[in-house]
Design an enzyme around this catalytic site. Structure first.
Site, PDB file in Angstrom:
ATOM      1  N   CYS A 138       0.843  -1.201   0.000  1.00 18.44           N
ATOM      2  CA  CYS A 138       0.000   0.000   0.000  1.00 18.44           C
ATOM      3  C   CYS A 138       0.879   1.253   0.000  1.00 18.44           C
ATOM      4  O   CYS A 138       1.470   1.588   1.029  1.00 18.44           O
ATOM      5  CB  CYS A 138      -0.905  -0.040   1.228  1.00 18.44           C
ATOM      6  SG  CYS A 138      -1.927   1.419   1.420  1.00 18.44           S
ATOM      7  N   CYS A 141      -0.292   4.246   2.088  1.00 15.97           N
ATOM      8  CA  CYS A 141      -0.139   3.993   3.520  1.00 15.97           C
ATOM      9  C   CYS A 141       1.319   4.126   3.949  1.00 15.97           C
ATOM     10  O   CYS A 141       1.625   4.778   4.940  1.00 15.97           O
ATOM     11  CB  CYS A 141      -0.592   2.574   3.857  1.00 15.97           C
ATOM     12  SG  CYS A 141      -2.084   2.062   3.033  1.00 15.97           S
ATOM     13  N   ASP A 142       2.210   3.463   3.250  1.00 15.24           N
ATOM     14  CA  ASP A 142       3.589   3.329   3.738  1.00 15.24           C
ATOM     15  C   ASP A 142       4.610   4.154   2.967  1.00 15.24           C
ATOM     16  O   ASP A 142       5.753   4.301   3.432  1.00 15.24           O
ATOM     17  CB  ASP A 142       4.002   1.840   3.699  1.00 15.24           C
ATOM     18  CG  ASP A 142       3.138   1.005   4.625  1.00 15.24           C
ATOM     19  OD1 ASP A 142       2.684   1.552   5.649  1.00 15.24           O
ATOM     20  OD2 ASP A 142       2.902  -0.176   4.336  1.00 15.24           O
TER      21      ASP A 142
END
Ligand SMILES: Cc1cc2nc3c(=O)[nH]c(=O)nc-3n(C[C@H](O)[C@H](O)[C@H](O)COP(=O)(O)OP(=O)(O)OC[C@H]3O[C@@H](n4cnc5c(N)ncnc54)[C@H](O)[C@@H]3O)c2cc1C
Length: 316
Positions: A138, A141-142
């Site tokens: 992701c 997200c990261d």
């Protein structure tokens, strides 16, 4: 005790649905096969959830802390939880019967399926070991954890190109590897990716292994066969992160007769209602353009609200 609403899956969608259902005075049972939290348990710092900013003394909540709070909140409003897997679901008259892994059954007039989706893995050495320590599925997200770092991206579809574009705004050292000699992504997206100066595209290449110590340190790349050159040659390259976009698998097999898109995601209307009366869908298992915690939570709330309306109509 009779149950009004059964929720299958206790990820962010199921936990939010449980809270809204219980607060609407429904008798709610949540059935989860693993731990409450779902994929959110894997999120290091949930820094993109609205309002989760932390304070001067405390950082924003981790995915684990956030999941625990969602679970507590749903329980505090009266939702019940059962740790079991749901093996099958069938509807007779106005009642659903669920068969559980322990041989028991549960029935209810309305069900919310919030079983999520699983990312396809590359199944290469090091992938599982470094998941959350440099291996991610992701980018939104990261990605921010790898600003200005050397980032490898694996995949050749829309998700891989899209996420590589996102990562290219964080780092000028993005290497996109794809085992074939062309992208599967939509043409415009593929072209944008090929012309992005921060993305180096390497076709006919796959990640064969991910290596490191505490976190990812390098990848072993292998030339694949499509252009007939150097097949099987390998080389090791330094890497800080590996983002894998090999597709996702919706966990929708419990409801084979429900309308789905070509990838198996379940189609609903705006009320999160599936093509089966009384069966509502929320979160990553639903056909949707964006899969995030905030989206799953919002869909869980809508599904519970509309399930309550449906039950009211049934009860006349
Ligand atoms: C590594 C990683 C990092 C991420 N980072 C972020 C981030 O920073 N921000 C963000 O917004 N999103 C992030 N995401 C995405 C986010 O986690 C998902 O969009 C979200 O968790 C989807 O919620 P869900 O409730 O729909 O499904 P899930 O979280 O997948 O939960 C589904 C649950 O259903 C259960 N289940 C499935 N089948 C059954 C069955 N038959 N019986 C019983 N239980 C069942 C599963 O065990 C699971 O607990 C990340 C995802 C990953 C993998």
């Amino acid at each position: 005790m009779s149950i009004d609403l059964i929720i299958i899956g206790a990820g962010p969608a199921g936990l939010t649905a449980a809270q809204y259902g219980a607060r609407a005075n429904l008798k709610v049972l949540v059935i989860e096969q693993l731990a409450p939290g779902g994929q959110a348990l894997l999120i290091d710092v949930l820094e993109n959830y609205p309002g989760n900013v932390g304070s001067a003394d405390a950082p924003p909540k981790t995915g684990f802390e956030f999941s625990q709070d969602l679970h507590k909140q749903a329980e505090s409003f009266g939702a019940q939880f059962l740790s079991e897997s749901v093996l099958s679901l069938k509807r007779e008259g106005n009642l659903f019967t669920l068969a559980l892994g322990n041989g028991e059954t549960r029935t209810a007039p309305a069900v919310i399926l919030a079983t999520g989706a699983q990312h396809r893995t590359l199944d290469v050495p090091g992938e599982a070991e470094f998941s959350g320590r440099g291996v991610s599925y992701c980018a939104t997200c990261d990605g921010p954890f790898f600003r200005n770092k050397k980032i490898f991206v694996a995949g050749g579809g829309d998700a891989a190109c899209d996420e590589a574009q996102y990562l290219s705004r964080l780092s000028s050292q993005v290497v996109l590897v794809h085992r074939r000699d062309h992208f599967r992504a939509q043409k415009a997206l593929a072209e944008r990716t090929l012309h992005n100066p921060n993305i180096e595209v390497r076709f006919n290449t796959r990640i064969k292994e991910i290596r490191g110590g505490q976190k990812v340190a390098s990848v072993i790349l292998e030339r694949t066969g499509d252009d007939g050159k150097g097949i099987g040659e390998t080389r090791e390259e330094a890497a800080d992160a590996v983002f894998i976009f090999a597709g996702t698998i919706p966990q929708s097999s419990l409801v084979p007769d429900t309308a789905k898109d070509e990838n198996g995601y379940i189609i609903t209307d705006q009320k999160m209602a599936s093509s089966v009366p009384g069966l509502f869908i929320a979160g990553d298992v639903r056909a949707s353009p964006f899969r995030q915690v905030v989206v799953a939570a919002a869909e869980g709330a809508i599904a519970a609200h509309c399930a309550a309306e449906y039950i009211d109509r049934l009860n006349g």
